[in-house]
Design a protein around this motif. Structure first.
Motif, PDB file in Angstrom:
ATOM      1  N   GLU A 113       0.842  -1.199   0.000  1.00 30.94           N
ATOM      2  CA  GLU A 113       0.000   0.000   0.000  1.00 30.94           C
ATOM      3  C   GLU A 113       0.879   1.252   0.000  1.00 30.94           C
ATOM      4  N   TYR A 114       1.659   1.375  -1.052  1.00 28.32           N
ATOM      5  CA  TYR A 114       2.538   2.533  -1.182  1.00 28.32           C
ATOM      6  C   TYR A 114       1.819   3.650  -1.930  1.00 28.32           C
ATOM      7  N   ALA A 115       2.326   4.880  -1.790  1.00 24.21           N
ATOM      8  CA  ALA A 115       1.757   6.033  -2.494  1.00 24.21           C
ATOM      9  C   ALA A 115       2.891   6.892  -3.032  1.00 24.21           C
ATOM     10  N   SER A 116       2.736   7.332  -4.258  1.00 26.60           N
ATOM     11  CA  SER A 116       3.740   8.210  -4.872  1.00 26.60           C
ATOM     12  C   SER A 116       3.688   9.588  -4.223  1.00 26.60           C
ATOM     13  N   GLU A 117       4.842  10.156  -4.005  1.00 24.02           N
ATOM     14  CA  GLU A 117       4.910  11.502  -3.444  1.00 24.02           C
ATOM     15  C   GLU A 117       4.407  12.509  -4.468  1.00 24.02           C
ATOM     16  N   VAL A 118       3.530  13.395  -4.036  1.00 29.35           N
ATOM     17  CA  VAL A 118       3.026  14.457  -4.906  1.00 29.35           C
ATOM     18  C   VAL A 118       4.093  15.547  -4.997  1.00 29.35           C
ATOM     19  N   PRO A 119       4.360  16.085  -6.187  1.00 26.41           N
ATOM     20  CA  PRO A 119       5.365  17.150  -6.313  1.00 26.41           C
ATOM     21  C   PRO A 119       5.109  18.277  -5.320  1.00 26.41           C
ATOM     22  N   ALA A 120       6.181  18.776  -4.696  1.00 25.04           N
ATOM     23  CA  ALA A 120       6.043  19.759  -3.621  1.00 25.04           C
ATOM     24  C   ALA A 120       5.390  21.047  -4.101  1.00 25.04           C
ATOM     25  N   VAL A 121       5.743  21.504  -5.288  1.00 21.71           N
ATOM     26  CA  VAL A 121       5.178  22.732  -5.828  1.00 21.71           C
ATOM     27  C   VAL A 121       4.225  22.338  -6.958  1.00 21.71           C
ATOM     28  N   GLN A 122       2.952  22.092  -6.618  1.00 25.05           N
ATOM     29  CA  GLN A 122       1.995  21.636  -7.619  1.00 25.05           C
ATOM     30  C   GLN A 122       1.730  22.695  -8.678  1.00 25.05           C
ATOM     31  N   GLU A 123       1.892  23.980  -8.314  1.00 20.44           N
ATOM     32  CA  GLU A 123       1.601  25.036  -9.284  1.00 20.44           C
ATOM     33  C   GLU A 123       2.492  24.913 -10.514  1.00 20.44           C
ATOM     34  N   ALA A 124       3.670  24.312 -10.350  1.00 21.18           N
ATOM     35  CA  ALA A 124       4.590  24.174 -11.481  1.00 21.18           C
ATOM     36  C   ALA A 124       4.036  23.229 -12.534  1.00 21.18           C
ATOM     37  N   LEU A 125       3.026  22.416 -12.144  1.00 19.06           N
ATOM     38  CA  LEU A 125       2.460  21.488 -13.113  1.00 19.06           C
ATOM     39  C   LEU A 125       1.516  22.184 -14.087  1.00 19.06           C
ATOM     40  N   PHE A 126       1.040  23.370 -13.728  1.00 20.61           N
ATOM     41  CA  PHE A 126      -0.085  23.938 -14.474  1.00 20.61           C
ATOM     42  C   PHE A 126       0.288  25.198 -15.231  1.00 20.61           C
TER      43      PHE A 126
END
Length: 313
Positions: A300-313
């Motif tokens: 039951e692992y989970a990928s780390e979400v990128p720290a600065v999500q705004e950079a995705l958009f």
């Protein structure tokens, strides 16, 4: 959680013949080899979750194939669990692998009796176009007519010829590459990158239709015997549809050669998943072919979400 170490063999598609709807039958799986040598398959259908940790650096040999007849082949595991030096095989398994001999059969290359039986069955020539418009020519045996294109990850494909055997179809494939200029391979990394900004469905279909027409025109002029030109569209699995849509998506931010990963599958085409990470509404393209020949444990692992999500958009 489990501490069982699995060797990843890759993404495989089970499915119906192309004459039946592909929407609900078959489906994609991640095939894993246990330490005892048996196999486990994890569903990669939309809505499933995949969680794993990569526990060994590098890649390890997946063994080799013995072709026994047109409908039977045997997978021989690597006896020494050696590091992979030639793609996903050690040197010994690469030399012993009978499937590689089929690529020179039409040029007079040596084949085993079982491989000859396989190659003498009906084969199909197809033209496949991927999300970014890259187009290739390829071949598939009769029993693998639908599955081959599903595992390739085609956005659109058309069958252009039915050949009486594998020798004829490979002669035609080389003829198309020389005469029309279609490649016989599109890199997995290029397929994944194209899915970040896929072309509109109409543009992909137009590119494929145009290339298929060029191939049929060439085949109409050839003196090669032993085939029949056809006009038949491949049925793309519904499991893949969202991957080729217009919704925003991003490159998966983590390398699959190490670390912990976990996400939900929104769609899958070939070996590329459209994945949802916990804690964000963003969707990511994950190239699962990068997992092949790596060692993982499931959990039951989970990928780390990128720290600065705004950079995705």
């Amino acid at each position: 959680m489990t501490d069982t170490r699995y060797l990843v063999h890759g993404v495989f598609w089970d499915g119906p013949p192309a004459s039946t709807p592909a929407d609900d039958a078959g489906g994609p799986v991640l095939r894993l080899q246990s330490p005892e040598g048996d196999f486990r398959e994890l569903s990669l259908r939309a809505g499933s979750r995949l969680g794993f940790k990569v526990v060994e650096p590098g890649r390890f040999c997946l063994g080799h194939v013995q072709v026994q007849s047109a409908g039977s082949r045997r997978h021989i595991l690597c006896g020494s669990a050696a590091p992979a030096l030639r793609g996903k095989q050690c040197e010994r398994c690469f030399v012993l692998d009978e499937s590689r001999l089929m690529h020179d059969f039409h040029r007079g290359g040596r084949v085993t009796p079982g491989l000859r039986d396989y190659l003498m069955q009906e084969h199909w020539l197809y033209v496949a176009t991927f999300a970014g418009g890259a187009t290739k020519v390829g071949t598939a045996s009769g029993p693998r007519k639908w599955n081959r294109l599903a595992e390739q990850g085609a956005a659109v494909a058309r069958y252009v010829a039915r050949a009486e055997d594998g020798r004829v179809v490979r002669v035609l494939e080389d003829l198309v590459t020389a005469g029309v200029g279609l490649t016989q391979q599109v890199r997995s990394a290029a397929k994944a990158e194209a899915l970040l900004r896929p072309l509109l469905a109409g543009a992909v279909d137009e590119a494929n239709s145009r290339a298929a027409g060029d191939v049929r025109a060439l085949l109409a002029r050839t003196a090669v015997d032993g085939f029949q030109a056809v006009e038949e569209q491949w049925l793309r699995p519904a499991h893949a549809d969202a991957l080729y849509g217009s919704a925003s998506r991003h490159a998966y931010p983590h390398a699959l050669d190490q670390g912990r990963h976990g996400f939900s599958i929104a769609a899958l085409g070939g070996a590329n998943a459209l994945a949802r990470l916990d804690g964000t509404d963003a969707e990511f393209v994950v190239n699962l072919s990068q997992l092949a020949a790596r060692t993982v444990v499931l959990g039951e692992y989970a990928s780390e979400v990128p720290a600065v999500q705004e950079a995705l958009f």
